[in-house]
Motif scaffolding. Structure first.
Motif, short mmCIF file in Angstrom:
data_model
loop_
_atom_site.label_atom_id
_atom_site.label_comp_id
_atom_site.label_asym_id
_atom_site.label_seq_id
_atom_site.Cartn_x
_atom_site.Cartn_y
_atom_site.Cartn_z
N TRP A 1 9.06 5.41 0.73
CA TRP A 1 9.08 4.75 -0.58
C TRP A 1 9.44 5.93 -1.70
CZ3 TRP A 1 10.47 -0.02 -1.90
CH2 TRP A 1 10.23 -0.80 -0.83
N LYS A 2 10.04 6.05 -2.56
CA LYS A 2 10.33 7.04 -3.41
C LYS A 2 10.76 6.24 -4.96
CE LYS A 2 10.31 10.39 -0.61
NZ LYS A 2 9.34 11.01 -0.50
N ILE A 3 10.29 6.89 -6.00
CA ILE A 3 10.33 6.52 -7.39
C ILE A 3 11.69 6.74 -7.97
CG2 ILE A 3 9.50 6.63 -9.75
CD1 ILE A 3 6.91 7.47 -8.67
N ALA A 4 12.63 5.44 -8.27
CA ALA A 4 13.96 5.74 -8.80
C ALA A 4 13.94 5.92 -10.34
CB ALA A 4 14.85 4.57 -8.20
N HIS A 5 13.00 5.23 -10.53
CA HIS A 5 13.06 4.85 -12.36
C HIS A 5 11.58 4.71 -12.87
CE1 HIS A 5 13.85 2.49 -15.94
NE2 HIS A 5 14.50 3.58 -16.44
N ILE A 6 11.39 5.34 -13.89
CA ILE A 6 9.93 5.07 -14.46
C ILE A 6 10.49 4.77 -16.19
CG2 ILE A 6 7.83 5.91 -15.10
CD1 ILE A 6 7.98 8.09 -13.07
N ILE A 7 9.78 3.73 -16.60
CA ILE A 7 10.00 3.45 -18.15
C ILE A 7 8.60 3.34 -18.50
CG2 ILE A 7 10.74 1.20 -17.72
CD1 ILE A 7 12.40 1.55 -20.23
N ALA B 1 7.43 12.42 -4.67
CA ALA B 1 7.51 11.02 -4.81
C ALA B 1 8.72 10.65 -5.47
CB ALA B 1 6.21 10.90 -5.91
N LEU B 2 9.74 11.46 -5.91
CA LEU B 2 10.72 11.02 -6.50
C LEU B 2 12.03 10.91 -5.72
CD1 LEU B 2 10.46 13.01 -9.68
CD2 LEU B 2 9.99 10.90 -9.44
N ALA B 3 12.87 9.82 -5.97
CA ALA B 3 14.06 9.62 -5.13
C ALA B 3 15.04 10.71 -5.88
CB ALA B 3 14.84 8.35 -5.35
N PRO B 4 15.94 11.09 -4.89
CA PRO B 4 17.18 11.79 -5.65
C PRO B 4 17.90 11.05 -6.69
CG PRO B 4 17.53 11.92 -3.29
CD PRO B 4 16.49 10.88 -3.73
N GLY B 5 18.18 11.53 -7.83
CA GLY B 5 18.86 11.10 -9.05
C GLY B 5 17.64 10.08 -9.93
N ALA B 6 16.37 10.31 -9.57
CA ALA B 6 15.44 9.49 -10.39
C ALA B 6 15.71 9.74 -11.90
CB ALA B 6 14.16 9.64 -9.89
N VAL B 7 15.60 8.75 -12.69
CA VAL B 7 15.55 8.53 -13.91
C VAL B 7 14.23 8.20 -14.79
CG1 VAL B 7 16.82 7.34 -16.00
CG2 VAL B 7 17.80 8.06 -13.82
N GLU C 1 0.67 -1.21 0.00
CA GLU C 1 0.00 -0.03 0.21
C GLU C 1 0.93 1.32 -0.02
OE1 GLU C 1 -2.93 0.47 -0.76
OE2 GLU C 1 -2.95 -1.60 -1.14
N ALA C 2 2.06 1.45 0.67
CA ALA C 2 2.77 2.60 0.86
C ALA C 2 3.55 2.57 -0.43
CB ALA C 2 3.83 2.22 1.74
N VAL C 3 3.88 1.39 -1.48
CA VAL C 3 4.42 1.84 -2.65
C VAL C 3 3.25 2.24 -3.60
CG1 VAL C 3 5.19 0.30 -4.77
CG2 VAL C 3 6.07 -0.11 -2.34
N LYS C 4 2.05 1.74 -3.54
CA LYS C 4 1.09 2.25 -4.39
C LYS C 4 0.74 3.68 -4.19
CE LYS C 4 -1.81 -2.14 -4.85
NZ LYS C 4 -2.72 -2.65 -4.81
N GLN C 5 0.81 4.14 -2.94
CA GLN C 5 0.70 5.76 -2.31
C GLN C 5 1.52 6.42 -3.04
OE1 GLN C 5 0.26 5.55 1.99
NE2 GLN C 5 -1.67 4.75 1.92
N THR C 6 2.73 5.95 -3.16
CA THR C 6 3.98 6.94 -3.58
C THR C 6 3.65 6.99 -5.12
OG1 THR C 6 5.56 6.13 -2.26
CG2 THR C 6 6.40 7.04 -4.28
#
Length: 155
Positions: free
Chosen positions: A140-146, A53-59, A29-34
């Motif tokens: 939880w922070k997003i590090a990468h989205i593709i 919602a983003l981690a430092p250095g996210a791509v 749930e925490a991942v989904k909330q991010t």
């Protein structure tokens, strides 16, 4: 082993399973909330919420290309994306995701999510988002989205 010892060990083992399941469910749930926070920020035009919602250095990457041509891997500028989100635009950017799969191991999570993207109420495109998240000190922070993008063969 004494029968009482065996029963005690079985009771202890079975009592930890619900606790582990609850922890796994709360982490999911925490991942989904991010991920939801990311898209709520897009809908609101709130680049600060998206950035949280983003981690430092996210791509960010996109898989694109022209019909009949081989696909290409495109690097997306996070700075440009955040600026575009925060710049007033006439239509709401509404990316509607479904959480098809969430996998977690320790401080790493992977989310596989089909989506449909709308500009206001008008359908624009669809595809799949793949998120890689990391659990940092502040959650939880997003590090990468593709993602993939197409206009046909959508639901």
């Amino acid at each position: 082993m004494h029968p009482r010892t065996t029963l005690l060990l079985l009771a202890l083992a079975s009592s930890t399973s619900p606790a582990l399941a609850q922890k796994a469910a709360s982490e999911t749930e925490a991942v989904k909330q991010t991920v939801t926070m990311f898209f709520d920020g897009m809908r609101r035009g709130d680049s600060t919420l998206v950035r949280r919602a983003l981690a430092p250095g996210a791509v960010f990457h996109g898989i694109g290309g022209r019909p009949g041509q081989p696909p290409t891997l495109q690097i997306e500028s996070i700075t440009s994306f955040l600026k575009a989100v925060g710049t007033p635009h006439p239509e709401v950017w509404d990316e509607r995701v479904q959480f098809e799969r969430v996998l977690i191991d320790a401080n790493l999570a992977s989310v596989w999510a089909p989506y449909e993207f709308y500009l206001g109420s008008k359908f624009s495109h669809c595809g799949y988002d793949s998120f890689q998240l990391v659990k940092l000190a502040d959650g939880w922070k997003i590090a990468h989205i593709i993602d993939t993008r197409r206009k046909e063969k959508c639901k």
